[in-house]
Design a protein around this motif. Structure first.
Motif, PDB file in Angstrom:
ATOM      1  N   VAL A  63      -2.361  -8.964   5.947  1.00  0.00           N
ATOM      2  CA  VAL A  63      -3.583  -8.470   5.297  1.00  0.00           C
ATOM      3  C   VAL A  63      -3.213  -7.358   4.312  1.00  0.00           C
ATOM      4  O   VAL A  63      -2.108  -6.809   4.386  1.00  0.00           O
TER       5      VAL A  63
ATOM      6  N   GLU B 101       4.352   4.321   4.678  1.00  0.00           N
ATOM      7  CA  GLU B 101       4.085   4.286   6.115  1.00  0.00           C
ATOM      8  C   GLU B 101       5.291   4.853   6.863  1.00  0.00           C
ATOM      9  O   GLU B 101       6.430   4.447   6.606  1.00  0.00           O
TER      10      GLU B 101
ATOM     11  N   ARG C  99       1.894  -4.070  -2.091  1.00  0.00           N
ATOM     12  CA  ARG C  99       1.003  -5.238  -2.093  1.00  0.00           C
ATOM     13  C   ARG C  99      -0.243  -5.000  -2.948  1.00  0.00           C
ATOM     14  O   ARG C  99      -0.736  -5.890  -3.622  1.00  0.00           O
TER      15      ARG C  99
ATOM     16  N   ARG D 240       7.899  -8.085   3.187  1.00  0.00           N
ATOM     17  CA  ARG D 240       6.853  -8.763   2.422  1.00  0.00           C
ATOM     18  C   ARG D 240       6.033  -7.744   1.639  1.00  0.00           C
ATOM     19  O   ARG D 240       5.219  -7.023   2.198  1.00  0.00           O
TER      20      ARG D 240
ATOM     21  N   GLU E 113      11.750  -1.075   2.334  1.00  0.00           N
ATOM     22  CA  GLU E 113      11.946  -0.367   3.590  1.00  0.00           C
ATOM     23  C   GLU E 113      13.206   0.483   3.545  1.00  0.00           C
ATOM     24  O   GLU E 113      14.294  -0.019   3.271  1.00  0.00           O
TER      25      GLU E 113
ATOM     26  N   LYS F 258      17.407  -6.123  13.908  1.00  0.00           N
ATOM     27  CA  LYS F 258      16.670  -6.900  14.906  1.00  0.00           C
ATOM     28  C   LYS F 258      17.605  -7.814  15.724  1.00  0.00           C
ATOM     29  O   LYS F 258      17.346  -8.083  16.883  1.00  0.00           O
TER      30      LYS F 258
HETATM   31  O1  LIG Z   1       8.667  -6.604  11.662  1.00  0.00           O
HETATM   32  P1  LIG Z   1       7.195  -6.751  11.433  1.00  0.00           P
HETATM   33  O2  LIG Z   1       6.382  -6.564  12.675  1.00  0.00           O
HETATM   34  O3  LIG Z   1       6.857  -8.031  10.736  1.00  0.00           O
HETATM   35  O4  LIG Z   1       6.816  -5.557  10.458  1.00  0.00           O
HETATM   36  C1  LIG Z   1       7.244  -5.599   9.093  1.00  0.00           C
HETATM   37  C2  LIG Z   1       6.324  -4.751   8.261  1.00  0.00           C
HETATM   38  O5  LIG Z   1       5.005  -5.202   8.569  1.00  0.00           O
HETATM   39  C3  LIG Z   1       3.919  -4.491   8.006  1.00  0.00           C
HETATM   40  O6  LIG Z   1       3.805  -4.800   6.632  1.00  0.00           O
HETATM   41  C4  LIG Z   1       3.516  -6.159   6.373  1.00  0.00           C
HETATM   42  O7  LIG Z   1       2.221  -6.488   6.950  1.00  0.00           O
HETATM   43  C5  LIG Z   1       1.115  -5.760   6.379  1.00  0.00           C
HETATM   44  C6  LIG Z   1      -0.134  -6.146   7.153  1.00  0.00           C
HETATM   45  O8  LIG Z   1      -0.362  -7.517   7.148  1.00  0.00           O
HETATM   46  C7  LIG Z   1       1.010  -6.101   4.881  1.00  0.00           C
HETATM   47  O9  LIG Z   1      -0.066  -5.373   4.298  1.00  0.00           O
HETATM   48  C8  LIG Z   1       2.332  -5.721   4.200  1.00  0.00           C
HETATM   49  O10 LIG Z   1       2.296  -6.120   2.844  1.00  0.00           O
HETATM   50  C9  LIG Z   1       3.506  -6.415   4.878  1.00  0.00           C
HETATM   51  O11 LIG Z   1       4.741  -5.971   4.355  1.00  0.00           O
HETATM   52  C10 LIG Z   1       4.052  -3.012   8.253  1.00  0.00           C
HETATM   53  O12 LIG Z   1       3.011  -2.326   7.594  1.00  0.00           O
HETATM   54  C11 LIG Z   1       5.413  -2.503   7.834  1.00  0.00           C
HETATM   55  O13 LIG Z   1       5.527  -1.142   8.163  1.00  0.00           O
HETATM   56  C12 LIG Z   1       6.457  -3.282   8.617  1.00  0.00           C
HETATM   57  O14 LIG Z   1       7.761  -2.821   8.290  1.00  0.00           O
END
Ligand SMILES: O=P(O)(O)OC[C@H]1O[C@H](O[C@H]2O[C@H](CO)[C@@H](O)[C@H](O)[C@H]2O)[C@H](O)[C@@H](O)[C@@H]1O
Length: 385
Positions: free
Chosen positions: A132, A248, A259, A289, A293, A302
């Motif tokens: 999202v 974040e 995004r 995505r 990072e 991981k």
């Molecule tokens: O390892 P994950 O659990 O998949 O976490 C990876 C990152 O996920 C989040 O960001 C991603 O999801 C968000 C919400 O759907 C989206 O807005 C964002 O564009 C994506 O990159 C999270 O916010 C990151 O901190 C994590 O590293």
């Protein structure tokens, strides 16, 4: 550094992942399609390197940023778009010859699991919750929560996320699981007698969180905490004027989201990140995505977290354990690769578009992940009869 110049750094890794190079365990290969398909179907996967400056100078940030998340499918009645959509469907179907659906091939997976203990590893964003726009609103549905709870009652189950452990725990809200946050750099797991030899900086301790399944906290990057906090503050400050940018704090890593940033300002985001991390040779950059990072250069990801958890749980014997890792992101490739190289267990990539991957199977989206989890529970119950 001028990110717009021809000398712009290139972060992409378009090197093909060949089966022979990876030593695929043929016994686990679900299907041998021998299907040839064009490499332009795939999104590129960045190759991880140590050392931030090396990353930045040798790579194109913008290319990697562009290829970091599949485009959304547009619903339209336009004829040319219908053809394009049919092409996309054909490309996906062709891709699943190489990475078959874990639902369609569930019986095969069940056969591999026969007589073995199954261990399940799940990524969070894009796997258990749909992607999202606002990362703070990536909630998991109650139906998914219930499916995860049930599967965790049948098999040891861990969530391995890029998020901070607290945050992902808060989203999932289940005590029956093990949690690894910050891309595996913050593991709340079972009590472990020893720590890996190559991790002199790791700290092991216990905390007061009430969870009957868990006993110890493993944080191999604990010394980086002050540095990460400092970088987080600098990035919040330097990106504050970029509309849509969001930083974040994930405890042992920092995510810079673009995004919601206009494409034209993506280079500004990249520039801000570069300007901050160039001063921290002990930090590196990876791509997720639509997110950049920043994380410590330590040899931990991981994949290492999966190995650590398997050992801690007494599940590292390949003869009687089948680990399965389900994830959607580039950082999940480290875990897929570990399972491939151990010749033990396999990854399932969650993707609605063709991608080169180290996984063996695929699922289209989180709703298919939920069906897969339910199938595992049903299979476990029926095999216990
Ligand atoms: O390892 P994950 O659990 O998949 O976490 C990876 C990152 O996920 C989040 O960001 C991603 O999801 C968000 C919400 O759907 C989206 O807005 C964002 O564009 C994506 O990159 C999270 O916010 C990151 O901190 C994590 O590293």
């Amino acid at each position: 550094m001028d990110l717009k110049s021809n000398n712009a750094p290139v972060l992409t890794d378009s090197a093909p992942i060949s089966k022979s190079r990876l030593g695929v365990h043929s016994s686990l290969l679900p299907y041998n399609p021998g299907a040839a398909f064009s490499s332009n179907l795939f999104l590129t996967i960045p190759r991880k390197k140590t050392g931030v400056l090396d990353d930045v100078r040798s790579s194109s940030w913008l290319d990697a940023m562009k290829s970091s998340s599949p485009p959304h499918k547009r619903i339209t009645k336009d004829l040319s778009n219908e053809f394009a959509s049919a092409d996309t469907d054909v490309a996906y179907a062709t891709w699943t010859l190489k990475y078959p659906s874990a639902l369609t091939f569930f019986e095969q997976i069940a056969n591999f699991a026969k007589g073995k203990r199954l261990a399940l590893f799940l990524d969070y964003d894009g796997t258990l919750s749909p992607i999202v726009d606002n990362p703070d609103c990536a909630f998991m549905s109650n139906a998914m929560r219930s499916a995860v709870k049930k599967v965790a009652k049948c098999f040891p189950t861990a969530i391995i996320s890029g998020r901070s452990r607290d945050k992902v725990h808060e989203f999932v809200g289940l005590t029956e699981l093990y949690y690894a946050g910050s891309h595996g750099m913050d593991i709340m797991g079972p009590v472990r007698q020893s720590v890996p030899d190559d991790q002199p900086n790791c700290m092991r301790s216990t905390d007061n969180e009430v969870n009957p399944w868990q006993g110890s906290l493993f944080q191999p990057a604990s010394e980086f905490l002050p540095m990460i906090d400092e970088v987080y503050s600098s990035l919040v400050e330097s990106t504050k004027d970029i509309k849509g940018a969001k930083v974040e704090n994930n405890k042992f890593c920092v995510s810079v989201h673009y995004r919601n940033v206009d494409d034209k300002s993506w280079t500004s985001v990249a520039q801000c990140v570069y300007d901050v991390i160039k001063n921290y040779p002990r930090l590196r950059l990876t791509h997720g995505r639509k997110v950049l990072e920043v994380r410590p250069v330590i040899n931990w990801d991981k994949g290492k977290a999966v190995t650590f958890l398997l050992e801690s749980l007494g599940l590292s014997n390949c003869d009687d354990v089948l680990p399965i890792y389900v994830g959607d992101d580039r950082t999940d490739e480290d875990a897929f690769k570990v399972l491939r190289e151990r010749n033990c267990g396999f990854g399932i990539l969650v993707s609605s578009v063709p991608k080169e991957t180290n996984a063996f199977y695929s699922l289209r989206d989180p709703s298919e992940v939920m069906e897969f989890l339910k199938s595992l529970v049903m299979w476990k119950k029926s095999s216990a009869l």
